[in-house]
Every structure is written in structure tokens, then in C-alpha cells.
Design a protein around this motif. Structure first.
Motif, mmCIF file in Angstrom:
data_model
loop_
_atom_site.group_PDB
_atom_site.id
_atom_site.type_symbol
_atom_site.label_atom_id
_atom_site.label_comp_id
_atom_site.label_asym_id
_atom_site.label_seq_id
_atom_site.Cartn_x
_atom_site.Cartn_y
_atom_site.Cartn_z
ATOM 1 N N MET A 187 54.287 -32.532 33.926
ATOM 2 C CA MET A 187 55.740 -32.544 34.084
ATOM 3 C C MET A 187 56.387 -32.927 32.754
ATOM 4 N N GLU A 188 57.326 -32.095 32.306
ATOM 5 C CA GLU A 188 57.964 -32.345 31.029
ATOM 6 C C GLU A 188 58.916 -33.519 31.110
ATOM 7 N N GLN A 189 58.898 -34.332 30.065
ATOM 8 C CA GLN A 189 59.826 -35.449 30.017
ATOM 9 C C GLN A 189 61.195 -34.932 29.599
ATOM 10 N N GLN A 190 62.263 -35.424 30.261
ATOM 11 C CA GLN A 190 63.610 -34.987 29.937
ATOM 12 C C GLN A 190 63.977 -35.456 28.544
ATOM 13 N N GLN A 191 64.527 -34.543 27.767
ATOM 14 C CA GLN A 191 64.894 -34.863 26.397
ATOM 15 C C GLN A 191 66.358 -35.301 26.341
ATOM 16 N N TYR A 192 66.591 -36.495 25.839
ATOM 17 C CA TYR A 192 67.956 -36.965 25.689
ATOM 18 C C TYR A 192 68.528 -36.408 24.393
ATOM 19 N N THR A 193 69.727 -35.957 24.441
ATOM 20 C CA THR A 193 70.392 -35.421 23.256
ATOM 21 C C THR A 193 71.667 -36.207 23.028
ATOM 22 N N PRO A 194 72.185 -36.173 21.789
ATOM 23 C CA PRO A 194 73.396 -36.911 21.482
ATOM 24 C C PRO A 194 74.612 -36.429 22.273
ATOM 25 N N THR A 195 74.511 -35.218 22.850
ATOM 26 C CA THR A 195 75.661 -34.690 23.578
ATOM 27 C C THR A 195 75.800 -35.316 24.958
ATOM 28 N N ARG A 196 74.767 -36.015 25.425
ATOM 29 C CA ARG A 196 74.857 -36.663 26.736
ATOM 30 C C ARG A 196 75.695 -37.931 26.620
ATOM 31 N N PRO A 197 76.794 -38.028 27.356
ATOM 32 C CA PRO A 197 77.606 -39.251 27.289
ATOM 33 C C PRO A 197 76.788 -40.461 27.730
ATOM 34 N N ARG A 198 76.974 -41.561 27.022
ATOM 35 C CA ARG A 198 76.247 -42.789 27.326
ATOM 36 C C ARG A 198 77.114 -43.679 28.213
ATOM 37 N N VAL A 199 76.582 -44.085 29.360
ATOM 38 C CA VAL A 199 77.285 -44.965 30.290
ATOM 39 C C VAL A 199 76.516 -46.270 30.425
ATOM 40 N N LEU A 200 77.202 -47.371 30.257
ATOM 41 C CA LEU A 200 76.610 -48.690 30.437
ATOM 42 C C LEU A 200 76.991 -49.215 31.825
ATOM 43 N N VAL A 201 75.994 -49.473 32.663
ATOM 44 C CA VAL A 201 76.213 -49.999 34.008
ATOM 45 C C VAL A 201 75.917 -51.496 33.989
ATOM 46 N N VAL A 202 76.922 -52.296 34.338
ATOM 47 C CA VAL A 202 76.778 -53.752 34.290
ATOM 48 C C VAL A 202 76.959 -54.307 35.693
ATOM 49 N N ASP A 203 75.866 -54.758 36.318
ATOM 50 C CA ASP A 203 75.919 -55.299 37.674
ATOM 51 C C ASP A 203 74.718 -56.202 37.869
ATOM 52 N N ASP A 204 74.934 -57.391 38.445
ATOM 53 C CA ASP A 204 73.827 -58.312 38.635
ATOM 54 C C ASP A 204 73.030 -58.016 39.904
ATOM 55 N N ASP A 205 73.499 -57.075 40.724
ATOM 56 C CA ASP A 205 72.760 -56.658 41.916
ATOM 57 C C ASP A 205 71.832 -55.510 41.520
ATOM 58 N N PRO A 206 70.535 -55.743 41.458
ATOM 59 C CA PRO A 206 69.624 -54.700 40.963
ATOM 60 C C PRO A 206 69.633 -53.443 41.824
ATOM 61 N N ALA B 122 74.896 -52.685 20.273
ATOM 62 C CA ALA B 122 73.759 -51.950 19.714
ATOM 63 C C ALA B 122 73.929 -50.445 19.863
ATOM 64 N N ASN B 123 74.424 -50.007 21.018
ATOM 65 C CA ASN B 123 74.643 -48.580 21.276
ATOM 66 C C ASN B 123 75.980 -48.433 22.008
ATOM 67 N N ARG B 124 77.020 -48.138 21.250
ATOM 68 C CA ARG B 124 78.359 -48.102 21.842
ATOM 69 C C ARG B 124 78.416 -47.063 22.953
ATOM 70 N N PRO B 125 78.791 -47.486 24.167
ATOM 71 C CA PRO B 125 78.844 -46.539 25.279
ATOM 72 C C PRO B 125 80.106 -45.685 25.235
ATOM 73 N N ASP B 126 80.034 -44.541 25.890
ATOM 74 C CA ASP B 126 81.213 -43.699 26.054
ATOM 75 C C ASP B 126 82.053 -44.176 27.228
ATOM 76 N N LEU B 127 81.433 -44.938 28.143
ATOM 77 C CA LEU B 127 82.132 -45.494 29.299
ATOM 78 C C LEU B 127 81.298 -46.647 29.847
ATOM 79 N N VAL B 128 81.994 -47.632 30.447
ATOM 80 C CA VAL B 128 81.315 -48.784 31.041
ATOM 81 C C VAL B 128 81.690 -48.875 32.518
ATOM 82 N N VAL B 129 80.676 -48.982 33.383
ATOM 83 C CA VAL B 129 80.876 -49.300 34.795
ATOM 84 C C VAL B 129 80.576 -50.782 34.924
ATOM 85 N N LEU B 130 81.591 -51.577 35.231
ATOM 86 C CA LEU B 130 81.500 -53.024 35.062
ATOM 87 C C LEU B 130 81.837 -53.764 36.349
#
Length: 237
Positions: A1-20, A52-60
Motif C-alpha cells: 500500500m502506497e504511503q500518501q504523499q504530503y505536498t505543500p499545497t495541502r492546507p495545514r490544520v492544527l487541532v487543539v483538544d485535550d480529549d483524545p 514550528a509549522n504555522r497552520p493555515d487554520l486552527v481548530v481550538l
């Protein structure tokens, strides 16, 4: 199974939640929707990951241990504009207003549909990146460069959030016209649904940055029972 390749065009989202469980579900839906997802369980970790890696959006999440979501949002906003969708476990209007006051672009109340959250993420990102920026805008000492996402008042640069910038640009494009809160939510936020207090809070915040006397606004006027109108005719350009 091929590993998905991340590219710079994929928006980066930071999810911040203490509930795993919540974090895992949200991250899974966002990943399948094509986003590159980072996760953090508390405020300090979120700020470190965002630096370290500025997100394009944060879910907080609002209710984080130690440093709460409001403080995390304030500190992120202090580093520069970034779209934020706030998660809250309560339907308390005060919580929603506080989130919007510190610069959140939207909020979702728990429990929520992960698919709806993905749609909100898509909407906020779409509106934060206009595909065809118009030329320079200006009136009443205000000047805007939509392509560079910069605004000034009397030559001094304004520190506007993404949504405040979009709202001011919309007013400048339509001087003298009255818009209801529903109109503004649809045209500026791109939503046909939502809490109209979002518009009210952003208008108040924007007045605080562009009006000489926010308590007596002359540029962004309230038309009672209808909505808001931008009037720059009384001042020199």
C-alpha cells in the motif's frame, strides 16, 4: 500500500483538544478531506507547534487545562493573522462572544458533527484566500490592498483579523448601501446560516480600529432595525 504523499499545497490544520477521542475523530475527518493535520493537547504545545509549522487554520477547544483556548487564541493572534474555529462544550452565548472577541472566525458547539466541522473549515479557508483580489480600496482616510492583505488608516497600518479585513473591504466596495446582518454573514462569511452575533461582534471590533470615536461611529453606521452602512462621505480621502 502506497504511503500518501504530503505536498505543500495541502492546507495545514492544527487541532487543539485535550480529549483524545475528539481530537482523533476530528483529525481523521480532516485528513480524509485532504488536510495536513497537526494535533496538540494543551495550550503550550499548541503554541509551540504553531511556531514550528504555522497552520493555515486552527481548530481550538475553549476548555483546555491550564492555559484556556481564549488565551491560546490571543497569543496566536498576536503572532499574526490565522483563521481560528473555536470548539466549546457549552452553548453559553458569553463563551461564543468571548471567542469572537479575541479573534476567532467561527465556533462550533459540542457535541457536533465532524462533517459539519469540515464544511466550516472549508468555508473559513475559502473566505480567507480570495482567488481574485480586487485593486486598491480607499475612503475616509482608509486604504486597503486586498492582494497584500494590508490596511491603513491615515497612513498607519491597522492590525485587522482576517474577518475584520474582509468586512472592511466589503464596506469599502459598497459605500452608502445598507446591509443586514444576514446579508453580511452571507457576503463576507459565505454562510447562509449561523449566529448573527458573529457579525455584531466583528462590526464592534472593526469600529474600535477604524473610528475616531467608536462610541459615536461615523464610518460604520447603524441603521436601526435594518443593519449597517458605510459612509465615508464626511471625511477626506
Amino acid at each position: 500500500m502506497e504511503q500518501q504523499q504530503y505536498t505543500p499545497t495541502r492546507p495545514r490544520v492544527l487541532v487543539v483538544d485535550d480529549d483524545p477521542t475528539v481530537a482523533e475523530v476530528v483529525a481523521g475527518y480532516l485528513d480524509r478531506a485532504g488536510y495536513l493535520v497537526d494535533r496538540a493537547a494543551d495550550g503550550p504545545d499548541a503554541l509551540a507547534r504553531a511556531a514550528a509549522n504555522r497552520p493555515d487554520l486552527v481548530v481550538l477547544d475553549l476548555m483546555l487545562p491550564g492555559m484556556d483556548g481564549l488565551e491560546v487564541c490571543r497569543r496566536m493572534r498576536g503572532r499574526g493573522p490565522v483563521p481560528v474555529i473555536m470548539l466549546t462544550a457549552r452553548g453559553d452565548e458569553d463563551d461564543r462572544i468571548l471567542g469572537l472577541e479575541v479573534g476567532a472566525d467561527d465556533y462550533v458547539t459540542k457535541p457536533f458533527s465532524p462533517r459539519e466541522l469540515v464544511l466550516r473549515v472549508e468555508s473559513v479557508l475559502r473566505r480567507s484566500r480570495p482567488s481574485q483580489p480586487s485593486g486598491h480600496l480607499g475612503a475616509a482616510g482608509l486604504s486597503m490592498d486586498p492582494a497584500a492583505r494590508r490596511a491603513r488608516k491615515d497612513g498607519t497600518e491597522l492590525a485587522l483579523t482576517i474577518r475584520e479585513f474582509d468586512l472592511l473591504a466589503f464596506f469599502l466596495r459598497h459605500p452608502g448601501r445598507v446591509f443586514s446582518r444576514e446579508d453580511l454573514m452571507r457576503e463576507v462569511w459565505g454562510w447562509d446560516f449561523g449566529d448573527l452575533s458573529t457579525v455584531t461582534v466583528h462590526v464592534r471590533r472593526l469600529r474600535g480600529k477604524v473610528e475616531d470615536d467608536p462610541a459615536r461611529p461615523r464610518l460604520i453606521q447603524t441603521v436601526w432595525g435594518v443593519g449597517y452602512r458605510f459612509d465615508g462621505s464626511h471625511a477626506e480621502v
